[in-house]
Design a protein around this motif. Structure first.
Motif, short mmCIF file in Angstrom:
data_model
loop_
_atom_site.label_atom_id
_atom_site.label_comp_id
_atom_site.label_asym_id
_atom_site.label_seq_id
_atom_site.Cartn_x
_atom_site.Cartn_y
_atom_site.Cartn_z
N HIS A 109 0.84 -1.21 0.00
CA HIS A 109 0.00 0.00 0.00
C HIS A 109 0.87 1.26 0.00
N ASN A 110 0.65 2.10 -0.97
CA ASN A 110 1.39 3.37 -1.09
C ASN A 110 2.91 3.16 -1.16
N ALA A 111 3.33 2.26 -2.05
CA ALA A 111 4.78 2.12 -2.30
C ALA A 111 5.27 3.46 -2.84
N SER A 112 6.33 3.98 -2.24
CA SER A 112 6.79 5.33 -2.63
C SER A 112 8.20 5.55 -2.12
N THR A 113 8.82 6.58 -2.62
CA THR A 113 10.17 6.95 -2.19
C THR A 113 10.19 7.11 -0.67
N ARG A 114 9.11 7.73 -0.16
CA ARG A 114 9.01 8.01 1.27
C ARG A 114 9.06 6.72 2.11
N HIS A 115 8.49 5.64 1.59
CA HIS A 115 8.44 4.39 2.36
C HIS A 115 9.46 3.35 1.90
N GLN A 116 10.33 3.76 0.98
CA GLN A 116 11.26 2.78 0.41
C GLN A 116 12.20 2.18 1.46
N GLU A 117 12.59 3.03 2.41
CA GLU A 117 13.50 2.53 3.45
C GLU A 117 12.86 1.35 4.21
N LYS A 118 11.59 1.51 4.55
CA LYS A 118 10.87 0.44 5.26
C LYS A 118 10.70 -0.78 4.36
N ILE A 119 10.37 -0.51 3.09
CA ILE A 119 10.15 -1.62 2.15
C ILE A 119 11.42 -2.48 2.08
N ASP A 120 12.58 -1.80 1.99
CA ASP A 120 13.86 -2.53 1.91
C ASP A 120 14.20 -3.20 3.23
N LYS A 121 14.09 -2.42 4.31
CA LYS A 121 14.48 -2.92 5.63
C LYS A 121 13.70 -4.18 6.02
N PHE A 122 12.39 -4.17 5.74
CA PHE A 122 11.57 -5.31 6.16
C PHE A 122 11.35 -6.33 5.03
#
Ligand code: SF4
Ligand code: SF4
Length: 367
Positions: A109-122
Motif C-alpha cells: 500500500h502506497n509504495a513510494s520513495t518516502r516508504h522505500q526505506e521500510k520496504i527494503d528494511k523489512f
C-alpha cells in the motif's frame, strides 16, 4: 473480467464524523445489485474505515457468496509497519477480518520513495512473493502515488510485480505533480496491467464549476459527469479495473450503465474532456482527494480535507455559501489556524500536498 471495481475506502456512513459507522443496510443493497449485474471485484485495505472495511466484506460478501464468485484486493500497510514480524501479524489479521484463506490481489500500500526505506528494511517484496508462493495470495503488486521515475525504478528492480494500482483521472492526466500519464506510460512500458483508483478524484469531478457542467451537458445532455470521468479511464487499453466508491443506488446504477455501454472515445470527446480538465484545474487549487489518511495523526484534530474542500468550493461558487459553512463548522471544531506544524499529516498525504502552507491559505481566505 468486468472493469468496474467496488472501492471500500469511502463507504456510506450513518454518522459522517465516525468512519466506523458503516450503513450496512444501504451497503448490502448496493453489493447485491453490483453482484447481480455480474460485477465481483472488491478493493479494501487494512486502514480503510479503521479496519471495519475488511470486516464488512466478511459480513456482507464472504458469508453470503461462494468464494469463487468474488475477487478481493487488499493491501499491506507498509507505512504502519515497524518490524518484519509485524507484516505476518497484519496479514493474518487481514485473513481473519475477511474470513478467507486467500486474497486474490495483494499489494504494498502506497509504495513510494518516502516508504522505500521500510520496504527494503523489512523485505516487503520478498514477503508478498512468499505469500504468493504459499498460495495465500494469487497476484502481487503495488499501489502507488509516486511519480514515473519511482515506478520505473521499482518495476525494473522487481519483475515479480504483476500489476500496479495508480491514480488516474482526466484532471490528473497532465497534472505536473501527479503526472498520471507519465505513470501509466511506465506501467505500459513494463507491460503491467493497471488498476485505477480515484477515477472521479474523490468526488471532485462531479463537483465541477458551472462552465464545465455546461460543456458536458451541451455535448450529451443525458450523460452524467461521473460517466465522463469513468469513460476516460475505460478508454485506456491497459486498464483492467477501475475502482469506484459507490454510496448510492443512483451512483452504482450510473457506473454500471457507463461500464456496460462504453464505446471507445472519439477525438471530439477527448478534446472536450481536455478542455474540462483545463477549466477545473483553474479552480481546483488544492488537489486533496479526501482519503482522510492525514486525520488520525493530527494532534490538533483538524479536519484537513474538510477545510480543503471548503477552500476549493469557495473558488468554484460565486455565492458565499462556503464561507457560511466555514463559519458554522469552525464554531465547534478546531480551526485550521490551530495547526502546530508538526508535519505528521505531510508524512502520510499521498497527494504530496503542502498541508501546513495550504491550511494557512485556508485561514487567510476565510478570515
Ligand atoms: S502539521 Fe498541523 S495539520 Fe498537520 S498533523 Fe500537525 S498539527 Fe495537524
Ligand atoms: S490532505 Fe492528503 S491525506 Fe489528507 S485527505 Fe487530502 S489527500 Fe488525503
Amino acid at each position: 473480467m468486468k472493469r468496474l471495481g467496488f472501492g471500500f475506502m469511502r463507504l456510506p456512513l450513518i454518522d459522517p464524523d465516525d468512519p466506523t459507522s458503516i450503513n450496512k443496510e444501504e451497503l448490502k443493497e448496493l453489493i447485491d445489485i453490483y453482484m447481480k449485474n455480474g460485477f465481483n471485484y472488491f478493493d479494501t485495505a487494512h486502514v480503510y474505515h479503521k479496519g471495519v472495511s475488511e470486516k464488512i466484506i466478511k459480513e456482507l460478501i464472504v458469508d453470503k457468496y461462494p468464494r469463487d464468485e468474488y475477487i478481493i484486493a487488499d493491501k499491506l500497510p507498509i507505512f504502519n509497519i515497524n518490524s518484519k514480524d509485524q507484516m505476518e501479524t497484519i496479514f493474518q489479521e487481514q485473513l481473519d477480518r475477511l474470513g478467507v484463506n486467500y486474497i486474490d490481489y495483494y499489494m504494498i500500500h502506497n509504495a513510494s520513495t518516502r516508504h522505500q526505506e521500510k520496504i527494503d528494511k523489512f523485505q516487503a517484496y520478498e514477503f508478498i512473493k512468499h505469500l504468493k508462493d504459499k498460495g495465500y495470495v494469487k497476484h502481487i503488486g503495488i499501489s502507488c502515488h509516486d511519480g514515473p521515475e519511482f515506478i520505473e525504478e521499482t518495476l525494473k528492480k522487481h519483475p515479480e510485480i504483476e500489476f500496479i494500482q495508480l491514480q488516474i483521472n482526466y484532471l490528473d492526466w497532465n497534472n505536473k505533480t501527479i503526472d498520471a500519464k507519465g505513470c501509466y506510460d511506465v506501467a505500459c512500458k513494463y507491460e503491467k496491467p493497471v488498476i485505477v483508483m480515484e477515477p472521479i478524484k474523490g468526488g471532485t469531478l462531479i463537483n465541477v464549476p458551472d462552465d464545465v457542467k455546461k460543456l458536458f451537458k451541451s455535448t450529451n445532455p443525458d450523460k452524467s459527469l461521473a460517466s465522463w470521468a469513468l469513460d476516460f479511464d475505460l478508454n485506456l487499453d491497459n486498464v483492467f479495473m477501475i475502482l469506484s466508491g459507490m454510496n448510492t443506488k443512483k451512483q452504482l446504477e450510473d457506473n454500471i450503465h457507463t461500464t456496460e455501454t462504453f464505446k471507445k472515445l472519439t477525438q471530439k470527446q477527448l478534446d472536450i474532456i481536455k478542455k474540462a480538465a483545463k477549466l477545473i484545474g483553474r479552480s481546483h487549487e488544492i488537489p486533496c482527494t479526501f482519503c482522510g489518511y492525514c486525520l488520525d495523526g493530527c494532534p490538533e484534530h483538524i479536519n484537513i480535507p474538510k477545510y480543503f474542500d471548503l477552500y476549493n468550493t469557495n473558488k468554484i461558487l460565486e455565492n458565499n455559501h462556503a464561507i457560511m459553512y466555514y463559519e458554522n463548522y469552525t464554531s465547534d471544531h478546531p480551526k485550521p489556524s490551530a495547526c502546530i506544524e508538526c508535519g505528521n499529516c505531510m508524512e502520510i498525504c499521498p497527494q504530496r500536498i503542502n498541508i501546513i502552507e495550504q491550511l494557512k491559505n485556508v485561514t487567510k481566505t476565510f478570515n
